[in-house]
Design an enzyme around this catalytic site. Structure first.
Site, PDB file in Angstrom:
ATOM      1  CE  LYS A 103      -4.424  -1.648   1.055  1.00 15.97           C
ATOM      2  NZ  LYS A 103      -5.690  -1.567   1.759  1.00 15.97           N
TER       3      LYS A 103
ATOM      4  CE  LYS B 222      -7.045  -9.976  -3.520  1.00 14.79           C
ATOM      5  NZ  LYS B 222      -7.605  -9.905  -2.215  1.00 14.79           N
TER       6      LYS B 222
ATOM      7  CE  LYS C 288     -13.510  -4.596  -1.391  1.00 14.26           C
ATOM      8  NZ  LYS C 288     -12.413  -4.050  -0.615  1.00 14.26           N
TER       9      LYS C 288
END
Ligand code: ATP
Ligand code: LTN
Length: 334
Positions: free
Chosen positions: A115, A197, A200
């Site tokens: 992040k 994967k 969203k």
């Protein structure tokens, strides 16, 4: 233990629109687990502000997520469904646990590294101590079991370490939680790149099925799903696209991969894609309808939000008072 049942805690962030991966990998399992455990399912909005959010948008998404928990079948009379920000104990316990967590431990967290790389202009202290807040979420309810995806295992390990460290100093204050990794739907992959994967935050809208996608959009996305040139429907590593379609089919129907392979024997990829698409449409339709119905019922939703926040606060305060006493804060005069 609450009323003779083991305690389960999990949460999701209201960032982005939920995908089929979130549903099959998390929400659907939550509903099954809610029969056996005393469950706390939180919309973890305190976690969301570790990256910049537009306030009105965050509020709307948080409410939609809470509504989706209900629409997916979680009974708010049996499960505690609430906003993390409505229970101040999360932030209070998090502060205390910060003082029992080492910089070196937090430095090893791969989610922080990812992040921080993604939000290089805003590497704030909250992003760094995110796992401590997650530990507080879990420990606040004396949780036995935490259903999470494999990506969250490192955070669960640090939660256990913090709890054990605290208990070693002050006695048995916290229950040591176990991770629960669901079998079916554990990792749904992107429809455009089956090595990645389904997520969203994917920039390619064709890569993910969103829970609110219309049936024709769902069918179209499956039609475009990346497969291979092998031409046979087998469940194996060499065919990740086909395997992912079979995984989705199995997670939706409860069938085993062997059963699914047998069912599609001799059939073409087009037929498989259509069958999986239609199965997904039929699984999501009732959730979508219930979401639409609940969204209209403002007073019902508000009453759930209020009652469940009270319930969560009750249990959170119980643990928090114990912890405050142990670390040496003065007693409250009533
Ligand atoms: P982001 O794209 O913002 O990282 P995400 O889609 O990966 O989000 P999270 O908010 O990290 O979702 O996860 C919510 C829950 O859904 C977690 O329990 C996570 O393990 C599960 N989950 C997320 N993506 C998948 C997936 N593709 N397959 C199975 N489970 C998933
Ligand atoms: N970090 C998790 C969300 C989360 C969570 C939790 C999950 C916050 N607190 C406590 C389980 C238990 C995520 O990003 N999926």
């Amino acid at each position: 233990m609450i009323d003779g049942k083991k305690v389960l805690f999990s949460g999701m962030q209201a960032t982005g629109t939920l995908t089929l991966g979130n549903y099959l990998g998390a929400l659907k399992n939550w509903v099954t687990l809610s029969e056996e455990y005393e469950c706390f399912y939180s919309v973890v909005d305190l976690h969301s502000i570790t990256v910049r959010q537009e306030p009105a948008e965050l509020r709307k998404r948080a409410r939609n997520l809470l509504t989706l928990y209900l629409a997916a079948g979680l009974d708010p009379q049996k499960n505690c469904i609430y906003y993390q920000s409505h229970v101040s104990g999360h932030a209070e316990l998090s502060w205390i646990l910060n003082c029992f967590t080492y910089m070196g431990e937090l430095n090893r967290m791969t989610q922080f590294k990812d992040k921080a790389a993604k939000h290089a202009d805003n590497i704030n202290a909250g992003l760094f101590t995110y796992p401590v807040l997650m530990a507080a979420d879990i420990l606040l309810y004396q949780t036995d079991m935490v259903p999470v995806g494999v990506d969250q295992m490192q955070h669960l390990e640090i939660t256990r370490d913090i709890a054990q460290r605290f208990n070693a100093v002050y006695g048995d204050v916290f229950t040591i939680p176990e991770a629960y990794i669901g079998k079916s739907g554990a990792k749904i992959m992107s429809l455009q790149n089956p090595q990645k994967k389904m997520s969203k935050s994917d920039e390619n809208p064709n890569a993910s099925i969103y829970l609110m996608d219309e049936p024709d959009v769902i069918l179209r996305k499956f039609k475009r799903a990346v497969t291979d040139s092998e031409g046979q429907i087998l469940y194996r590593e060499e065919q990740p696209g086909i395997r992912n379609l079979l995984d989705i089919y199995c997670a939706c129907t409860g069938k085993s991969p062997e059963e699914a392979v047998k069912e599609f024997e001799g059939k073409g990829y087009g037929e498989l894609k259509e069958a999986v698409g239609e199965t997904v449409v039929s699984v999501l339709k009732p959730v979508q309808d219930e979401f639409a119905r609940l969204s209209e019922d403002k007073s019902y939703l508000d009453s759930i939000i209020k009652e469940n926040a009270q319930k969560a606060n009750y249990y959170a305060t119980k643990t928090l008072r114990k912890v405050q006493k142990k670390v040496g804060f003065p007693e409250r005069i009533r």
